[in-house]
Design an enzyme around this catalytic site. Sequence first.
Site, mmCIF file in Angstrom:
data_model
loop_
_atom_site.group_PDB
_atom_site.id
_atom_site.type_symbol
_atom_site.label_atom_id
_atom_site.label_comp_id
_atom_site.label_asym_id
_atom_site.label_seq_id
_atom_site.Cartn_x
_atom_site.Cartn_y
_atom_site.Cartn_z
ATOM 1 N N TYR A 176 -14.382 -3.863 10.455
ATOM 2 C CA TYR A 176 -13.068 -3.218 10.454
ATOM 3 C C TYR A 176 -12.336 -3.506 11.767
ATOM 4 O O TYR A 176 -11.150 -3.847 11.774
ATOM 5 C CB TYR A 176 -13.207 -1.716 10.246
ATOM 6 C CG TYR A 176 -11.877 -0.983 10.184
ATOM 7 C CD1 TYR A 176 -10.982 -1.226 9.157
ATOM 8 C CD2 TYR A 176 -11.522 -0.045 11.162
ATOM 9 C CE1 TYR A 176 -9.764 -0.574 9.090
ATOM 10 C CE2 TYR A 176 -10.303 0.613 11.102
ATOM 11 C CZ TYR A 176 -9.430 0.351 10.065
ATOM 12 O OH TYR A 176 -8.218 1.003 10.013
ATOM 13 N N GLY A 197 -0.493 7.941 1.102
ATOM 14 C CA GLY A 197 -0.734 7.941 2.535
ATOM 15 C C GLY A 197 0.433 7.478 3.371
ATOM 16 O O GLY A 197 1.597 7.815 3.113
ATOM 17 N N GLY A 225 0.807 -1.217 0.000
ATOM 18 C CA GLY A 225 0.000 0.000 0.000
ATOM 19 C C GLY A 225 0.836 1.260 0.000
ATOM 20 O O GLY A 225 0.469 2.256 0.642
ATOM 21 N N ALA A 226 1.944 1.249 -0.730
ATOM 22 C CA ALA A 226 2.902 2.357 -0.662
ATOM 23 C C ALA A 226 2.697 3.402 -1.745
ATOM 24 O O ALA A 226 3.561 4.263 -1.936
ATOM 25 C CB ALA A 226 4.331 1.804 -0.744
#
Length: 298
Positions: free
Chosen positions: A172, A26, A22-23
């Site tokens: 979540y 954010g 997820g780079a």
Amino acid sequence: MSEQWTEQHVPDQSGRVAVVTGASGGLGLETARVLAARGAHVVLAVRDVEKGKQAAARIDGDTSVQALDLTSLASVRSAAADLRAAHPRIDLLVNNAGVMYTPRRTTTDGFELQLGTNHLGHFALTGLLLDRLLPVPGSRVVTVASNAHRMRAAIDFDDLQSERSYSRVRAYGQSKLANLMFTYELQRRLASHGTTVAVAAHPGVSRTELARNAPTTVRLLLTRLAPLFQPAEMGALPTLRAATDPAVTGGQYYGPAGRREVRGHPVLVASSPESHDETVQRRLWAVSEELTQVTFPV
């Protein structure tokens, strides 16, 4: 070391290989940026390769981009094979990618989306890459959790995929509780090897795109409150400390020092009593192995 830990405390990372999921934006992008600036070769493991390439172009350092869709076990296996072929050793795996408060959807493999992405995808990736970390002294697996692991959170083995009842918040929270339980059980299994450690971190409340799938009312509220949140570069500090501080030991959990751990410089924090239930940790591990068909070399 002072509690005012900043990215300037990150030691030299020359010669190290770091994989950050997820780079492309954010917290993941900020984590990758700092690691690369300190000399690491950073692999940006991302779902959108073009967005990953754009992110890599913004980083001053040695990077590469790897396609990884955590909602597909086939993609996880393919990415792991690519990474194993390219890197005989991996020093750092940062399980950062995640989704939050999505409508009820399922992954390619039929898992509830938040659990499938945040926990099961990372569980599988870690298991498939772990033998590249085990021979490396000082290697680490850092998994990004959340204070949401305290919110209506429990591992509901009777309805793990939320098929009978679905709550965005509860699902979540379950996925983030699973992140912590995975970290603690992995550390127990790694302890006898003496080379690799498992650590967790959480960013407090940071300005990122993570809530883009939340209901409109929640997104509007978060937009109004955004000035109170810390920027992504601050939110990434607990992850960076967990990943690089020489004083870190396995099984620790890092988060912001401020009130209720919402913001501030990273310090050692505590997770909920539920997250330390070893019986549930072991059961979750067994179920995760069964669902992903990935077994660990520890």
